[in-house]
Design an enzyme around this catalytic site. Structure first.
Site, PDB file in Angstrom:
ATOM      1  N   GLN A  34       0.828  -1.279  -0.050  1.00 32.53           N
ATOM      2  CA  GLN A  34      -0.030  -0.065   0.004  1.00 32.53           C
ATOM      3  C   GLN A  34       0.854   1.152   0.130  1.00 32.53           C
ATOM      4  O   GLN A  34       1.941   1.303   0.774  1.00 32.53           O
ATOM      5  CB  GLN A  34      -0.935   0.078   1.400  1.00 32.53           C
ATOM      6  CG  GLN A  34      -2.048  -1.095   1.191  1.00 32.53           C
ATOM      7  CD  GLN A  34      -3.036  -0.695   0.145  1.00 32.53           C
ATOM      8  OE1 GLN A  34      -3.291   0.611  -0.525  1.00 32.53           O
ATOM      9  NE2 GLN A  34      -3.881  -1.446  -0.233  1.00 32.53           N
TER      10      GLN A  34
ATOM     11  N   TYR B 165      -5.478 -12.476  -2.622  1.00 31.36           N
ATOM     12  CA  TYR B 165      -4.547 -11.627  -3.170  1.00 31.36           C
ATOM     13  C   TYR B 165      -3.593 -10.929  -2.185  1.00 31.36           C
ATOM     14  O   TYR B 165      -3.505  -9.863  -1.930  1.00 31.36           O
ATOM     15  CB  TYR B 165      -5.219 -10.567  -3.979  1.00 31.36           C
ATOM     16  CG  TYR B 165      -6.196 -10.869  -5.037  1.00 31.36           C
ATOM     17  CD1 TYR B 165      -5.903 -11.238  -6.344  1.00 31.36           C
ATOM     18  CD2 TYR B 165      -7.732 -11.158  -4.506  1.00 31.36           C
ATOM     19  CE1 TYR B 165      -7.161 -11.853  -7.287  1.00 31.36           C
ATOM     20  CE2 TYR B 165      -8.511 -11.510  -5.232  1.00 31.36           C
ATOM     21  CZ  TYR B 165      -8.351 -11.859  -6.778  1.00 31.36           C
ATOM     22  OH  TYR B 165      -9.082 -12.441  -7.543  1.00 31.36           O
TER      23      TYR B 165
ATOM     24  N   GLU C  92      -1.682 -16.043  -2.853  1.00 28.11           N
ATOM     25  CA  GLU C  92      -0.987 -14.872  -3.621  1.00 28.11           C
ATOM     26  C   GLU C  92      -0.504 -15.805  -4.838  1.00 28.11           C
ATOM     27  O   GLU C  92       0.100 -16.873  -4.710  1.00 28.11           O
ATOM     28  CB  GLU C  92       0.140 -14.297  -2.911  1.00 28.11           C
ATOM     29  CG  GLU C  92       1.004 -13.455  -3.919  1.00 28.11           C
ATOM     30  CD  GLU C  92       0.355 -12.209  -4.341  1.00 28.11           C
ATOM     31  OE1 GLU C  92       0.423 -12.178  -5.630  1.00 28.11           O
ATOM     32  OE2 GLU C  92      -0.564 -11.617  -4.044  1.00 28.11           O
TER      33      GLU C  92
ATOM     34  N   ASP D 214      -8.269  -8.344  -1.810  1.00 28.71           N
ATOM     35  CA  ASP D 214      -7.762  -7.054  -2.163  1.00 28.71           C
ATOM     36  C   ASP D 214      -7.050  -7.230  -3.402  1.00 28.71           C
ATOM     37  O   ASP D 214      -5.858  -7.299  -3.693  1.00 28.71           O
ATOM     38  CB  ASP D 214      -6.529  -6.753  -1.125  1.00 28.71           C
ATOM     39  CG  ASP D 214      -5.943  -5.304  -1.358  1.00 28.71           C
ATOM     40  OD1 ASP D 214      -6.386  -4.512  -2.312  1.00 28.71           O
ATOM     41  OD2 ASP D 214      -5.068  -5.024  -0.834  1.00 28.71           O
TER      42      ASP D 214
ATOM     43  N   CYS E 145      -8.808  -0.907  -5.206  1.00 26.58           N
ATOM     44  CA  CYS E 145      -8.112   0.520  -5.742  1.00 26.58           C
ATOM     45  C   CYS E 145      -8.699   0.602  -6.984  1.00 26.58           C
ATOM     46  O   CYS E 145      -8.489   1.600  -7.583  1.00 26.58           O
ATOM     47  CB  CYS E 145      -6.690  -0.025  -5.977  1.00 26.58           C
ATOM     48  SG  CYS E 145      -6.253  -1.367  -7.127  1.00 26.58           S
TER      49      CYS E 145
END
Length: 399
Positions: A231, A260, A281, A327, A354
């Site tokens: 982030q 994720y 991931e 995410d 995002c």
């Protein structure tokens, strides 16, 4: 109003912000540099504009967002954990707004601390002294493409030079020595991007000093590398993660999926309450770091898994995951992942995004089985049109 697209959403935010109160920007290039679009407007107006446009966007998608608010960054300056400075045609800086091939030459940058910018600029200047030619993205000639800064909450720095192929290790070692002599710099990487694609990532050719950077978030420290996602707001990341974990609300009986999951920062926080956390991931380097981060933080109930999210979900029985946190990248979840989540039927989904556009599309799919019980924006990128949104979903029961 026609449906929002990436272009019209960005324009709507820009237009709304620019209708606000003008102020004198800190940077003389603020109106033309692509790094900041809104330094010449008050920060309160920026947050208010994003709130208004997000409410419109979600309402357009049939989602009640009347209560949505955007959490402001505690400081709209010196907030970034990563900056990618372009080196081309004797200039060092950022791309001009709307002009990909034109570089705004910077002597300072207010998105990171002055010492961090000075360290990156010192590397570029020494590269010129060493005779390393800047890269020309039009002709695909030259060598030095980017100088990348990774910065921790403790203001330690991991620098990287992204270059085209070739180069001499002895020369790069000289450049590394200059990097490591700068205040706060703990490591320097030489990354090679020998493709025609203009990206600020590359294969690690060699590093000097530390190979990783320690990112402290709450009670945990997570190590990242030069290519690792993290982030990008040093002041707001902990708030976002704490809010996501509080919304997920796992208990000691629950197996939780952190999809994720990157290097495991959200998963580590979830593991404080859950029985087990699967940190899923697809990037092997991040999974390796997640393993190391779990060991270093002495957390034994987080299990990093190197897998594509859809593949992982297809292997999970219905009812096996009471809580899921996602995410995803800007492309969002997509219909197949949404369908698998509906099949598995977790009681609660926390969706950090995002890209509000793809999140709206995903939420429309998920609403067949879930109620949206919370929406909140986070201004992770002050002075830009970008904004993060967290949605909290509860499974419908006998609706």
């Amino acid at each position: 109003m026609p449906p929002f697209t990436t272009k019209t959403l960005r324009k709507a935010i820009v237009d709304r912000v620019l209708a606000g109160q003008p102020v004198t920007p800190l940077c003389p290039h603020a109106r033309e540099c692509g790094g900041c679009a809104f330094q010449d407007r008050t920060y309160a107006d920026q947050v208010a504009a994003k709130t208004t446009i997000l409410r419109m966007l979600y309402a357009e998608g049939g989602i009640d967002a009347s209560a949505l608010e955007v959490v402001a960054s505690p400081d709209p300056f010196a907030y970034r954990t990563r900056m990618d400075y372009v080196a081309t045609k004797g200039r060092f800086g950022l791309r001009a707004r709307g002009k990909f091939n034109y570089i705004i030459e910077l002597t300072t940058c207010h998105l990171i601390p002055p010492t961090a910018f000075a360290a990156a600029q010192a590397v570029w200047r020494h590269a010129l002294d060493l005779g390393l030619p800047d890269y020309d993205v039009r002709t695909h000639t030259g060598f030095l493409r980017y100088v990348v800064v990774r910065r921790s909450p403790d203001d330690e720095l991991l620098l990287a030079a992204v270059t085209a192929g070739g180069g001499e290790e002895a020369v790069m070692a000289d450049l590394a020595a200059t990097a490591l002599a700068q205040p706060g710099v703990v490591g320097f990487h030489w990354l090679v991007n020998d493709s025609l694609t203009d990206v600020s990532f590359g294969e690690v050719c060699r590093y000097w000093g530390a190979d990783r950077l320690a990112m402290r978030v709450g009670h945990f420290t997570c190590f990242i590398g030069p290519n690792t996602f993290f982030q990008n707001n040093i002041h707001l990341t902990e708030r976002l993660i704490n809010d996501a974990v509080a919304a997920a609300a796992p208990d000691a009986t629950m197996r939780v999926a952190d999809l994720y999951g990157g290097v495991g920062v959200i998963g580590l926080h979830l593991a404080q309450s859950a029985a087990r956390v699967d940190c899923v991931e697809s990037v092997a380097e991040s999974v390796q770091l997640a393993h190391q981060n779990a060991l270093m933080n002495k957390v034994s109930n987080i299990h990093p898994i190197c897998a594509d999210t859809l593949t992982y979900l297809r292997e999970q029985p219905t009812g096996s995951l009471p809580v899921v946190v996602v995410d995803p990248p800007r492309t969002g979840l997509g219909l197949p992942v949404c369908q698998e989540l509906i099949r598995i039927a977790p009681q609660r989904i926390v969706y950090v995004s995002c890209n509000p556009l793809t999140q709206v599309s995903d939420l429309q799919h998920l609403q067949s089985a879930y109620r949206i019980v919370g929406l909140r924006g986070y201004d992770m990128f002050p002075h830009t049109p970008h904004v993060e949104v967290m949605a909290v979903l509860e499974r419908r029961v006998n609706d």
